[in-house]
Design an enzyme around this catalytic site. Structure first.
Site, PDB file in Angstrom:
ATOM      1  N   ARG A 176       0.838  -1.212   0.000  1.00 50.52           N
ATOM      2  CA  ARG A 176       0.000   0.000   0.000  1.00 50.52           C
ATOM      3  C   ARG A 176       0.868   1.255   0.000  1.00 50.52           C
ATOM      4  NH1 ARG A 176      -5.160  -0.085   2.404  1.00 50.52           N
ATOM      5  NH2 ARG A 176      -4.698   1.709   3.716  1.00 50.52           N
ATOM      6  N   ARG A 180       9.797   5.704  -3.159  1.00 50.35           N
ATOM      7  CA  ARG A 180      10.124   6.670  -4.212  1.00 50.35           C
ATOM      8  C   ARG A 180      11.574   7.105  -4.148  1.00 50.35           C
ATOM      9  NH1 ARG A 180       5.784  10.125  -2.338  1.00 50.35           N
ATOM     10  NH2 ARG A 180       3.896   9.276  -3.237  1.00 50.35           N
ATOM     11  N   ARG A 253      -8.486  -6.858  13.531  1.00 48.88           N
ATOM     12  CA  ARG A 253      -7.644  -6.126  14.466  1.00 48.88           C
ATOM     13  C   ARG A 253      -8.492  -4.989  15.027  1.00 48.88           C
ATOM     14  NH1 ARG A 253      -3.952  -7.129  17.966  1.00 48.88           N
ATOM     15  NH2 ARG A 253      -2.250  -5.632  18.079  1.00 48.88           N
ATOM     16  N   ARG A 284       0.316   5.465  16.536  1.00 50.89           N
ATOM     17  CA  ARG A 284       0.408   6.830  16.012  1.00 50.89           C
ATOM     18  C   ARG A 284      -0.189   7.818  16.990  1.00 50.89           C
ATOM     19  NH1 ARG A 284      -2.233   5.071  10.167  1.00 50.89           N
ATOM     20  NH2 ARG A 284      -3.795   3.807  11.179  1.00 50.89           N
ATOM     21  N   GLU A 304      -3.284   6.276  19.238  1.00 50.83           N
ATOM     22  CA  GLU A 304      -3.987   5.119  18.660  1.00 50.83           C
ATOM     23  C   GLU A 304      -3.270   3.836  19.070  1.00 50.83           C
ATOM     24  OE1 GLU A 304      -5.076   5.670  14.506  1.00 50.83           O
ATOM     25  OE2 GLU A 304      -4.629   3.566  14.134  1.00 50.83           O
ATOM     26  N   TYR A 352      -9.703  -4.899   3.033  1.00 50.40           N
ATOM     27  CA  TYR A 352      -8.984  -3.743   3.592  1.00 50.40           C
ATOM     28  C   TYR A 352      -9.195  -2.555   2.649  1.00 50.40           C
ATOM     29  CZ  TYR A 352      -4.847  -1.487   5.824  1.00 50.40           C
ATOM     30  OH  TYR A 352      -3.982  -0.651   6.498  1.00 50.40           O
ATOM     31  N   ASP A 354      -9.989   1.253   1.329  1.00 50.38           N
ATOM     32  CA  ASP A 354      -9.937   2.682   1.629  1.00 50.38           C
ATOM     33  C   ASP A 354     -11.302   3.282   1.281  1.00 50.38           C
ATOM     34  OD1 ASP A 354      -7.297   2.687   2.468  1.00 50.38           O
ATOM     35  OD2 ASP A 354      -6.531   2.963   0.437  1.00 50.38           O
TER      36      ASP A 354
END
Ligand code: UDP
Length: 371
Positions: A176, A180, A253, A284, A304, A352, A354
């Protein structure tokens, strides 16, 4: 509460998240009679935000809209314009700060190098320990970014987030993330990205405008009332819960959130900071005001924590390993035998997804079912 006759509604929609709300909106637009129920005390599912001191708090985890699909972008823009927020999260490894996703800023800080060729050479050397097609997340991660970045920025974070060893997680999860060889900190490769200017709640409000909604209504606790009042049911809860876990529960989860109000205007200088070591118990910290470039004198942050999921908890992430995919397939095949029920969304399809993929899936169903 009004009691309805059998088949009074065309559709009962269980769950008022993005999938359910879009389906309800499109069905209503086509003259269908819909009832939406939700077990929570508010609509919107996990995109719901709580507004405190003019800051939108992403109550069920950060939601940053991004898509590459112009049709989906135009579709969602009917309901709200979007700001120009670009997700550029920071990784914090024992206090060392790195840019995400993995890019030249990350490579230059970790190896004190400057050019893409230098980064390529290091990664190429480190990844040579993986000679076959990656079979799990660890092998996939090392073959993308090498062992140093795997150890500092991936292993601890991933094992906390999923509660299992990287060797027993599927490779696709790490794919995901972009890798770069440019100095570009945009977490997503998509053409379109942003946070709705009017807020996620307003999108849901517009979608459900003029549609009957019953909150605090758990389908699984009042099936006697709700299973017969419509021709069809669109179920956006988890597919195994609908079938009363008859083949066993699918794994998910869970997450727990701790939110604090702080008397300072800028806590961490970024919306999303990932804690990638294994010792920090949370994955996070979200500082919500930065999603909307807020300049309030105070701030709200949310820690989190990943958590072991058990039946009854909110399910956040499907665990799409072989064992669970097999189990899902059994429920999927069972669902196919009944023409009056359709499963949709992250939980209903055990994917999963988005947000843009949820919209895509809902619109596909609209085409199939209503056109
Ligand atoms: N990931 C990581 N380190 C990070 C961020 C992400 O190793 O700092 C990996 C981790 O395995 C995670 C996956 O990338 O499960 C996908 O991350 P994403 O940010 O897409 O997860 P989400 O926002 O859906 O929780």
């Amino acid at each position: 509460m009004e009691v309805y006759m059998n088949n009074y509604f065309d559709y009962l929609i269980v769950g008022s998240g993005l999938f359910g709300s879009i389906f309800a909106y499109e069905a209503t637009k086509r003259g269908k009679k819909c009832l939406v129920i939700d077990k929570r005390s508010h609509t919107g599912g996990n995109i719901y935000c709580e507004n405190k001191d003019t800051i939108n708090i992403h109550k069920y985890g950060a939601h940053i809209f991004h898509t590459n699909d112009t049709n989906i972008w135009n579709y969602i823009n009917q309901f709200s314009k979007f700001n120009n927020f670009i997700n550029s999260p920071i990784a914090n490894y024992h206090g060392e700060i790195y840019n995400l996703p993995f890019n030249m800023n990350t490579f230059s800080k970790i190896w004190n190098i400057r050019t893409p060729q230098e980064a390529f050479n290091i990664i190429n050397k480190q990844k040579s320990i993986i000679s076959t097609t990656p079979k799990n997340l660890e092998e996939q991660a090392i073959s993308l970014v090498g062992t140093d970045i795997y150890e500092k920025l991936i292993k601890g974070y991933t094992e906390k987030q999923w509660g299992r060893d990287c060797k027993s997680l599927p490779p696709f999860i790490i794919k995901r993330l972009p890798v770069r060889y440019t100095y570009n900190n945009n977490y997503f490769n998509d053409t379109y990205q942003g946070i709705p200017i009017d807020g996620y709640n307003n999108i849901i409000k517009k979608l459900l405008n003029n549609i009957e909604v019953r909150l605090n209504t758990d389908f699984n606790l009042c099936r006697d009332i709700y299973s017969t009042i419509s021709n069809k049911i669109i179920y956006t809860g988890s597919i195994d819960s609908y079938f009363n876990y008859k083949f066993g529960a699918l794994d998910y989860r869970g997450l727990k959130f701790e939110t604090y109000k702080l008397e300072q205007n800028n806590y961490q200088g970024v919306a999303v900071m990932n804690f990638t070591d294994k010792d920090t118990p949370y994955t996070r910290i979200i500082e919500h005001k930065h999603f909307e470039f807020g300049n309030q004198p105070i701030t709200y942050i949310t820690k989190e924590y990943p958590s072991n999921w058990k039946i009854g908890d909110d399910a956040y992430y499907p665990i799409n390993d072989d064992k669970n995919q097999k189990l899902y397939k059994k429920y999927f095949n069972l669902a196919k035998l009944n023409n009056n029920i359709i499963f949709g969304g992250r939980l209903g399809e055990y994917k999963y997804y988005d947000m843009d993929q949820v919209i895509n899936s809902a619109l596909k169903l609209v085409t199939k079912e209503l056109n």
